[in-house]
Scaffold this motif. Sequence first.
Motif, PDB file in Angstrom:
ATOM      1  N   GLU A   9       7.298   6.497  12.168  1.00  0.00           N
ATOM      2  CA  GLU A   9       6.691   5.797  10.740  1.00  0.00           C
ATOM      3  C   GLU A   9       7.848   5.852   9.820  1.00  0.00           C
ATOM      4  O   GLU A   9       8.553   6.661   9.475  1.00  0.00           O
ATOM      5  N   PHE A  64      -1.426   6.923  10.315  1.00  0.00           N
ATOM      6  CA  PHE A  64      -2.510   6.504   9.452  1.00  0.00           C
ATOM      7  C   PHE A  64      -2.774   5.240   9.538  1.00  0.00           C
ATOM      8  O   PHE A  64      -1.978   4.126   9.942  1.00  0.00           O
ATOM      9  N   THR A  66      -3.697   1.555   7.279  1.00  0.00           N
ATOM     10  CA  THR A  66      -3.853   1.160   5.816  1.00  0.00           C
ATOM     11  C   THR A  66      -5.087   0.179   5.821  1.00  0.00           C
ATOM     12  O   THR A  66      -5.816  -0.371   6.530  1.00  0.00           O
ATOM     13  N   TYR A  72      -2.334   0.642   1.012  1.00  0.00           N
ATOM     14  CA  TYR A  72      -2.865   2.163   0.919  1.00  0.00           C
ATOM     15  C   TYR A  72      -3.342   2.771   2.402  1.00  0.00           C
ATOM     16  O   TYR A  72      -3.872   2.177   2.980  1.00  0.00           O
ATOM     17  N   ILE A  73      -3.447   4.146   2.231  1.00  0.00           N
ATOM     18  CA  ILE A  73      -3.833   4.964   3.437  1.00  0.00           C
ATOM     19  C   ILE A  73      -5.262   4.986   3.179  1.00  0.00           C
ATOM     20  O   ILE A  73      -5.675   5.254   2.304  1.00  0.00           O
ATOM     21  N   SER A  78      -8.729   6.485   9.351  1.00  0.00           N
ATOM     22  CA  SER A  78      -7.515   7.239  10.252  1.00  0.00           C
ATOM     23  C   SER A  78      -8.026   8.370  11.329  1.00  0.00           C
ATOM     24  O   SER A  78      -7.652   8.211  12.275  1.00  0.00           O
ATOM     25  N   ASN A 215       5.100   0.159   3.397  1.00  0.00           N
ATOM     26  CA  ASN A 215       4.100  -0.544   3.903  1.00  0.00           C
ATOM     27  C   ASN A 215       4.343  -2.157   3.055  1.00  0.00           C
ATOM     28  O   ASN A 215       4.486  -2.185   1.951  1.00  0.00           O
ATOM     29  N   TYR A 299      -2.780   7.564  -1.688  1.00  0.00           N
ATOM     30  CA  TYR A 299      -3.423   8.527  -1.035  1.00  0.00           C
ATOM     31  C   TYR A 299      -2.556   9.244   0.237  1.00  0.00           C
ATOM     32  O   TYR A 299      -2.641  10.021   1.370  1.00  0.00           O
ATOM     33  N   HIS A 300      -0.904   9.098   0.146  1.00  0.00           N
ATOM     34  CA  HIS A 300      -0.007   9.722   0.744  1.00  0.00           C
ATOM     35  C   HIS A 300       0.465  10.773   0.308  1.00  0.00           C
ATOM     36  O   HIS A 300       1.432  10.768  -0.554  1.00  0.00           O
ATOM     37  N   GLU A 302       2.356  13.498   1.319  1.00  0.00           N
ATOM     38  CA  GLU A 302       3.579  13.750   1.452  1.00  0.00           C
ATOM     39  C   GLU A 302       4.640  13.068   0.643  1.00  0.00           C
ATOM     40  O   GLU A 302       5.413  13.662  -0.174  1.00  0.00           O
ATOM     41  N   GLN A 303       4.257  11.673   0.296  1.00  0.00           N
ATOM     42  CA  GLN A 303       5.129  10.803  -0.608  1.00  0.00           C
ATOM     43  C   GLN A 303       4.921  11.254  -2.054  1.00  0.00           C
ATOM     44  O   GLN A 303       5.789  11.204  -2.830  1.00  0.00           O
TER      45      GLN A 303
END
Length: 338
Positions: A9, A64, A66, A72-73, A78, A215, A299-300, A302-303
């Motif tokens: 990813e 994930f 989208t 968006y996640i 997922s 994305n 909703y990510h 980590e980012q």
Amino acid sequence: SDLFAVQGEGRGHLTQAITLQNLLIDSGYEICAVLVGTSSARKIPDFFYEQIKAPVTRFASPNFTTDATHKYIRVWPSILKTMYQLPLYFKNMRMVDRQIKTLKPDLVINFYDPLIGIFYQLFNPGVPLLCIAHQYVYRHPDFQFDKGVLFHERLYLRMFTRITSARSSKNLALSMYPLSDYSKEKLAVIPPLLRRDVFEQRIEDGNYILVYLLNAGYMKDIIAWHVLHPEVELHCFTDRKDIEGEWKYDDKLSFHQINDKKFLEMMAGCRAFASTAGFESVCEAMYFGKPILMVPVEYHVEQFSNSRDAARAGAGIYDSFFNLDRLLAYIDAHKSTD
């Protein structure tokens, strides 16, 4: 010889694998195979196949999902998709087992792919596992989560990193700033794995803004901003499958399929950089001294954490959407802090 497993990813884990490969080959080691875990929605960039010096096998790995806009996640879809595809994942783990038994590597190096961690939990192949990713800093006691990251989200992040590194002998945590090693979690903290090509770029201040979109759904946002600011030159990179090479929206806006050489050259020469808060591209822009706008994918987690962590390290600013007006206004302030 070593076997690589890479989460496909984005581009960060892929470029880290290329960097480590070159370091290992220079030191006399051999890479016998590379396994890339990804989804049907993403294309593995051509640069990876061109630069990796071992047979590449792509396989489906938990990832994930989208929303319809590809921005968006969606957390629960997922999870449900992962459960639905469990038979496929078990089939792929058997493929990994066959690869290891056939190639007999001395070491498996995992760049944050979850299927490999699950495989080690279930199969325990007896080959040492080394794990490398920025996300392992989340397990360091001195890492500070932003207050916007909720308790259950922190729990999820730490749990996911444990899944990717089950039965590992050592976890190398890539960090933007120094942290001590932490033996309890088998953590060794190292600097980002920037490629040799990064250090060979000529750094200039061009007249365009460079954008990296994890994305492709964010393309519409960039076009909408461009319509209001047609005088600003924009170059955007994305892994959307139907973009071959370069698609010119008009004379001032271009979308590019991910091309690592072109991306680095344009980053070194851009006026400023906007990105969906991936660790690797932010670190590269920091090295080049570029003002950065970080826009975490919704909703990510980590980012979201990356953007706050990088802002504390002086990389730039963050926002919830591609507010390029803020980035343009920030450029002079960033230069004054250099």
